[in-house]
Write a protein that holds these residues in place. Structure first.
Motif, mmCIF file in Angstrom:
data_model
loop_
_atom_site.group_PDB
_atom_site.id
_atom_site.type_symbol
_atom_site.label_atom_id
_atom_site.label_comp_id
_atom_site.label_asym_id
_atom_site.label_seq_id
_atom_site.Cartn_x
_atom_site.Cartn_y
_atom_site.Cartn_z
ATOM 1 N N LEU A 219 0.887 -1.308 -0.016
ATOM 2 C CA LEU A 219 -0.115 -0.172 -0.075
ATOM 3 C C LEU A 219 0.807 1.241 -0.081
ATOM 4 N N HIS A 220 0.602 2.153 -1.027
ATOM 5 C CA HIS A 220 1.384 3.431 -1.169
ATOM 6 C C HIS A 220 0.669 4.064 -1.930
ATOM 7 N N HIS A 221 1.005 5.688 -2.199
ATOM 8 C CA HIS A 221 0.703 6.423 -3.165
ATOM 9 C C HIS A 221 2.091 6.887 -3.969
ATOM 10 N N ASP A 225 0.897 11.604 -11.279
ATOM 11 C CA ASP A 225 -0.193 10.794 -12.071
ATOM 12 C C ASP A 225 0.406 9.736 -12.919
ATOM 13 N N ASN A 226 -0.312 8.637 -12.935
ATOM 14 C CA ASN A 226 0.263 7.313 -13.517
ATOM 15 C C ASN A 226 -0.777 6.651 -14.329
ATOM 16 N N PHE A 227 -0.179 5.953 -15.598
ATOM 17 C CA PHE A 227 -1.114 5.248 -16.499
ATOM 18 C C PHE A 227 -0.458 3.810 -16.053
ATOM 19 N N ILE A 228 -1.387 2.833 -15.819
ATOM 20 C CA ILE A 228 -0.805 1.528 -15.489
ATOM 21 C C ILE A 228 -1.311 0.594 -16.574
ATOM 22 N N ALA A 229 -0.469 0.534 -17.755
ATOM 23 C CA ALA A 229 -0.865 -0.388 -18.748
ATOM 24 C C ALA A 229 -0.746 -1.521 -18.403
ATOM 25 N N ARG A 234 -3.485 -10.817 -15.457
ATOM 26 C CA ARG A 234 -4.429 -9.768 -14.752
ATOM 27 C C ARG A 234 -3.740 -9.228 -13.267
ATOM 28 N N LYS A 235 -4.214 -8.122 -13.037
ATOM 29 C CA LYS A 235 -3.597 -7.641 -11.642
ATOM 30 C C LYS A 235 -4.546 -7.061 -10.961
ATOM 31 N N ARG A 236 -4.696 -7.314 -9.542
ATOM 32 C CA ARG A 236 -5.939 -6.945 -8.920
ATOM 33 C C ARG A 236 -5.295 -5.657 -7.813
ATOM 34 N N TRP A 297 -4.225 5.986 -3.192
ATOM 35 C CA TRP A 297 -3.494 4.875 -2.645
ATOM 36 C C TRP A 297 -3.695 3.719 -3.478
ATOM 37 N N HIS A 298 -2.811 2.841 -3.566
ATOM 38 C CA HIS A 298 -3.262 1.499 -3.956
ATOM 39 C C HIS A 298 -2.043 0.572 -3.581
ATOM 40 N N GLN A 299 -2.802 -0.880 -3.624
ATOM 41 C CA GLN A 299 -1.766 -2.124 -3.547
ATOM 42 C C GLN A 299 -2.224 -2.853 -4.375
ATOM 43 N N VAL A 300 -1.290 -3.748 -4.750
ATOM 44 C CA VAL A 300 -1.506 -4.381 -6.315
ATOM 45 C C VAL A 300 -0.858 -5.934 -6.125
ATOM 46 N N HIS A 301 -1.729 -6.854 -6.699
ATOM 47 C CA HIS A 301 -1.352 -8.124 -6.377
ATOM 48 C C HIS A 301 -1.654 -8.878 -7.660
ATOM 49 N N ILE A 309 3.333 -1.860 -18.235
ATOM 50 C CA ILE A 309 4.214 -0.753 -18.484
ATOM 51 C C ILE A 309 3.567 0.501 -17.547
ATOM 52 N N THR A 310 4.166 1.187 -17.048
ATOM 53 C CA THR A 310 3.644 2.378 -16.343
ATOM 54 C C THR A 310 4.220 3.874 -16.954
ATOM 55 N N PHE A 311 3.232 4.880 -17.194
ATOM 56 C CA PHE A 311 3.658 5.922 -17.887
ATOM 57 C C PHE A 311 3.366 7.082 -16.882
HETATM 58 O O1 LIG Z 1 1.898 -3.056 -10.667
HETATM 59 C C1 LIG Z 1 2.694 -3.416 -9.499
HETATM 60 O O2 LIG Z 1 2.791 -4.305 -8.968
HETATM 61 C C2 LIG Z 1 2.635 -1.760 -8.931
HETATM 62 C C3 LIG Z 1 2.238 -0.670 -9.641
HETATM 63 C C4 LIG Z 1 2.390 0.606 -8.936
HETATM 64 O O3 LIG Z 1 1.786 0.463 -7.734
HETATM 65 C C5 LIG Z 1 2.555 1.947 -9.389
HETATM 66 O O4 LIG Z 1 2.754 1.829 -10.754
HETATM 67 O O5 LIG Z 1 2.191 2.942 -8.715
#
Ligand SMILES: O=C(O)CCC(=O)C(=O)O
Length: 327
Positions: A219-221, A225-229, A234-236, A297-301, A309-311
């Motif tokens: 969990l973080h922020h 701003d982010n694109f999470i492509a 799959r990601k939850r 905030w988000h956490q990812v599984h 890819i993040t942009f």
């Molecule tokens: O995909 C992930 O494991 C994390 C992605 C993420 O938290 C982010 O880009 O900020």
């Protein structure tokens, strides 16, 4: 007996019912305010210290602004949108600091069909890559990210993640600088998202995440701003509004003391404010882009073997990281 807001008690022994009670905070209560602000709040004393009350006032404001979302089902929904125009994305999401899942924007990416583990092995070959290794040994693997930098030829990294699911080996954004050359061969399989992004930014365009099913990002922020492509798998996501920051035990930098909102053994009594937050549950599929606004905030599984890819190189300002207050 507990009375609901403005419920009147049945009169006992002919006594008049008591006057209406103040609304009770059931959930989403302000973090630090000990009493609801009301018209009868005492006037500030001449010697009042505005800097001492400022954080509580900010918590009060954030709490009540965030609570307004409850009034509209649309406001408590992270939408999936197809064919948004640039202007719609800007006015309905980017400028409002509001998340959205974009569907169909990656439909021309050859990567969506090409990027099997075998293809990646062939394309990247034995080039050395850096990844985050040995994470399961350390609960604070995000805060101590530099301790986990590990290098190996790409094929050995793939051997690791194809034989073992879990969180132990993961190519993340922290490694993107060192992996730029090795992973550049994959660029030709993607299509530049020119509707939203610019090539004219000092920030790097495209940070790669490659890992097995079971990787976890705590969990973080983010400070951008982010694109999470999502390209493969799959990601939850568990997502919490930026305005709930005061309820997330944000002990250090952009991290929470709560490692996972999904942990069934989490000691909820230790973190009572978590009962007051709204957690959005979003799973993204290959070809979908999650727009994660600044400070949400988000956490990812990862549910499957996954490539993301993040942009951050948006057409609009995205440099809030520059004046983020240090701890
Ligand atoms: O995909 C992930 O494991 C994390 C992605 C993420 O938290 C982010 O880009 O900020």
């Amino acid at each position: 007996m507990k009375l609901r807001p403005f419920e009147t008690r049945k009169s006992e022994k002919g006594l008049p019912p008591p006057v209406a009670l103040e609304p009770q905070r059931v959930s989403h209560g302000p973090v630090a305010a000990e009493r609801p602000a009301s018209a009868s709040a005492p006037a500030p004393s001449a010697s009042g210290d505005a800097t001492a009350t400022a954080p509580r006032k900010r918590d009060w404001l954030l709490h009540h602004v965030e609570s307004r979302r409850d009034l509209s089902p649309a406001a408590v929904n992270i939408e999936r949108r197809t064919d948004l125009t640039r202007e719609e994305f800007l006015s309905d999401y980017y400028a409002l600091n509001r998340p959205v899942v974009l569907v169909g924007e990656m439909q021309d990416w050859p990567a969506l069909t090409l990027w099997t583990p075998e293809y990646l092995r062939q394309a990247i070959g034995s080039r050395p890559v850096e990844f985050q290794g040995g994470r399961t040994r350390n609960e604070c693997f995000e805060m101590h990210k530099d301790l986990h930098r590990t290098s190996a030829p790409f094929g050995e990294f793939m051997d690791l993640i194809q034989t073992r699911a879990g969180n132990d080996a993961y190519i993340t954004t922290y490694n993107s600088e060192r992996n730029r050359d090795a992973l550049a061969v994959l660029d030709k399989d993607t299509v530049f998202l020119e509707k939203f992004l610019t090539r004219d930014k000092p920030l790097p365009s495209g940070m790669m995440w490659i890992g097995p099913a079971g990787t976890v990002t705590s969990l973080h922020h983010d400070l951008t701003d982010n694109f999470i492509a999502q390209v493969v798998g799959r990601k939850r996501f568990k997502i919490v509004a930026a305005a709930d920051v005061g309820k997330l035990y944000n002990v250090k930098h952009v991290f929470s003391e709560v490692p996972s909102l999904e942990d069934p053994n989490l000691d909820r009594a230790k973190y009572p404010l978590l009962d007051q937050i709204r957690v959005y549950d979003v799973t993204i599929m290959p070809g979908e882009i999650l727009y994660m606004p600044l400070a949400w905030w988000h956490q990812v599984h990862a549910i499957d073997f996954s490539v993301t890819i993040t942009f951050t190189n948006f057409l609009w300002p995205n440099d809030s990281y520059k004046d983020y207050p240090p701890d």
